[in-house]
Design an enzyme around this catalytic site. Structure first.
Site, mmCIF file in Angstrom:
data_model
loop_
_atom_site.group_PDB
_atom_site.id
_atom_site.type_symbol
_atom_site.label_atom_id
_atom_site.label_comp_id
_atom_site.label_asym_id
_atom_site.label_seq_id
_atom_site.Cartn_x
_atom_site.Cartn_y
_atom_site.Cartn_z
ATOM 1 N N CYS A 174 -2.751 -8.202 4.397
ATOM 2 C CA CYS A 174 -3.445 -7.483 3.312
ATOM 3 C C CYS A 174 -4.622 -8.291 2.781
ATOM 4 C CB CYS A 174 -2.471 -7.167 2.192
ATOM 5 S SG CYS A 174 -1.585 -8.610 1.616
ATOM 6 N N GLU A 188 -10.341 -0.714 5.339
ATOM 7 C CA GLU A 188 -9.384 -1.705 5.822
ATOM 8 C C GLU A 188 -9.015 -1.347 7.261
ATOM 9 O OE1 GLU A 188 -5.367 -1.658 4.175
ATOM 10 O OE2 GLU A 188 -5.465 -3.839 4.025
ATOM 11 N N LYS A 237 13.738 0.168 1.175
ATOM 12 C CA LYS A 237 13.307 1.097 2.232
ATOM 13 C C LYS A 237 12.299 0.342 3.091
ATOM 14 C CE LYS A 237 10.586 3.917 3.766
ATOM 15 N NZ LYS A 237 9.978 3.662 5.083
ATOM 16 N N GLU A 291 1.278 -2.800 -4.704
ATOM 17 C CA GLU A 291 0.568 -3.879 -3.986
ATOM 18 C C GLU A 291 -0.055 -3.216 -2.767
ATOM 19 O OE1 GLU A 291 0.369 -7.036 -4.833
ATOM 20 O OE2 GLU A 291 2.076 -7.426 -6.144
#
Ligand code: NAD
Length: 501
Positions: free
Chosen positions: A302, A401, A191, A267
């Site tokens: 990331c 973040e 996906k 993750e």
């Protein structure tokens, strides 16, 4: 090979007709309900393709085909050496089509074409090859029993694996999941992010051409809250391999518990500390790499080195040097091979970056560079390198973040203080330590709460080492044999032996 120019890439993009349909049971098809959405080019806001908007019904269909294909055994019980051959062919096909895939990636998510071609594609290809090469070298075990028993420990695939991935390195992140999952013999449903589905959709046809059986690799484009959620809640999906935000990672873990307790490999996000001691050595090298650590891929990484922790005695000098290096990271047309930075993935992401910056300024943070969207006339989403200095680690700029090219510089006076600041975060994905003192480097590295620590570099590592986080950065591991092992489970066979034969 001739280097393609901006004009070459533009000409190619005009001829490109991206496939936007789902790939179920070996064929491209529309979503069951026929719904579609447009994927836009963030460099100019123009539509690139109509993409199938899959939902629960498509998930149902694909999981059914995946289960049948898995049980059929023409992939799951194939000799590892035979799976390897098919996977190597897939790697070759991706390599053969690397320019087309790189172009799709750049048009869809805005990263510079040079990066798509020279970073993302080689990494995806290498990941496919590495896992293919590894799979026929993994052995089972014989337990240390007495002579009257034989304890066999064999590894079996998990079954149906759903891989839900983000948009920042679309094909590379997909390959980090599908390469080990397929190599281990699973049936995989991918996906891709709704913001960057095109390269994954193209990959499906290459997988079929390579010889991956129908139903073993399927691609369901669509939104997270529709098809993503349906896969995560599906009782016949055995494992969820996820890369994305911590917010969604928590939801998926919940969905797994609510349904069939499927395995989840998460993750997630990061707010990584890049720690520079006064004895770091060549400060210009450190500044160059610290700039790259936050500005590469528009900061949409990331492990971005988004918190720069600098010993106060060298802080001013290092910040000046980083600001100088930031000049070579100005955003430009992603199709221009000379662009080091491209476009932000979409208007929503750009708005998020803007509001983080505005809030930082409101809270009194000291803006040293950038801070406002640029190149806005052409309908594109561009944000320049941005640096805040003298940040308190309690400010949102240091805690949340941002996923954009925004650096928060934080001063410190001792190793103890640097470690405390670095660890004072809900995240634990990456960290770096710069010092010429080996004891200080290793002692600091040992005490950092982080899935990976880089010493005198930022973002080093290759397929031989695992990649993943601790704390709310997740619990999964991509790359290396540790990742391959996640996609299989042990089976114990205990055999009673007669003693008088
Ligand atoms: P995101 O969490 O918004 O989306 C990731 C994927 O999850 C997408 O495919 C999305 O459609 C899907 N999704 C969203 N809601 C869902 C739901 N309710 N159910 C099921 N699926 C759902 O993340 P993003 O914006 O695509 O990517 C950026 C994030 O990814 C950042 O936080 C970044 O740090 C993280 N990331 C982590 C790593 C790592 O290895 N740790 C690598 C790359 C990116």
């Amino acid at each position: 090979m001739r280097q393609l120019s901006l004009a070459d890439w533009q000409a190619r993009s005009e001829q490109l007709r991206p496939q936007g349909r789902a790939f179920i049971q070996g064929q491209y098809c529309d979503a069951v309900k026929g719904d579609r959405f447009a994927t836009l080019n963030p460099a100019n806001g123009l539509p690139l393709a109509e993409v199938a908007s899959c939902d629960e019904q498509d998930a149902q269909l694909a999981v059914g085909h995946a289960r049948t294909a898995f049980r059929r055994g023409d992939w799951s019980t194939l000799a590892p050496a035979a799976r390897k051959k098919v996977m190597l062919k897939l790697a070759d096909l991706v390599e053969l089509h690397a320019e087309e895939l790189a172009l799709l990636e750049t048009l869809d998510m805005g990263k510079p074409i040079g990066d798509s071609l020279n970073v993302d594609m080689p990494a995806a290809i290498n990941c496919l090859r590495w896992n293919a090469e590894a799979i026929d070298k993994v052995y089972g075990e014989v337990a240390p029993t007495g002579l009257d028993n034989l304890g066999l420990i064999t590894r079996e695939p998990l079954g149906v694996v759903a891989a839900i991935v983000p948009w920042n390195f679309p094909l590379m992140m997909a390959c980090w999941k599908i390469a080990p999952a397929l190599a281990a013999g699973n049936a995989v449903i991918l996906k891709p992010s709704e913001k960057s589905p095109l390269s994954a959709i193209r990959l499906a046809a290459l997988a079929k051409e390579a010889g991956i059986p129908d139903g073993i690799f399927q691609v369901l484009p669509g939104f997270g809250h529709t098809v993503g959620k349906a896969l995560a809640l599906h009782p016949d999906v055995d494992a969820l391999a996820f890369t994305g935000s911590t917010r969604v990672g928590k939801l998926l873990t919940q969905y797994a518990g609510e349904s069939n307790m499927k395995r989840t490999f998460m993750e997630c996000g990061g707010k990584s500390a890049n720690i520079v001691f006064a004895d770091a050595g060549d400060l210009d090298k450190v500044a160059r790499e610290a700039a790259q650590a936050i500005f590469f891929n528009q900061g949409e990484v990331c492990i971005a080195g988004s918190r720069l922790l600098v010993e106060n005695s060298i802080r001013e000098e290092l910040v000046e040097r980083i600001i100088a290096h930031a000049q070579s990271w100005q955003p430009g047309n992603p199709l221009d091979p000379a662009s080091a930075m491209g476009a932000i993935v979409d208007a929503t992401q750009l708005d998020g970056i803007r509001s983080h910056v505005a809030r930082g300024i409101e809270q009194g943070a000291r803006l040293r560079l950038g801070g406002e969207a640029v190149l806005t006339d052409g309908g594109g989403c561009y944000f320049p390198p941005t640096v805040f200095d003298e940040i308190d680690n309690r400010l949102a700029l240091a805690r949340e973040e941002i996923f954009g090219p925004v650096l928060a510089v934080i001063g410190f006076d001792s190793a103890e203080e640097a470690i405390a600041i670095a660890n004072d975060s809900p995240y634990g994905l990456a960290a770096a330590v710069w010092t010429q003192n080996l004891d200080k480097a290793l002692n600091t590295a040992r005490r950092l709460e982080s899935g990976q620590v880089y010493v005198n570099n930022y973002a080093g590592g290759d397929m031989t080492v695992p990649f993943g986080g601790v704390k709310q950065s997740g619990n999964g591991r991509d790359k290396s044999l540790h990742s391959l092992a996640e996609y299989s489970q042990t089976k114990t066979t205990w055999i009673e032996l007669g003693t008088n034969a």
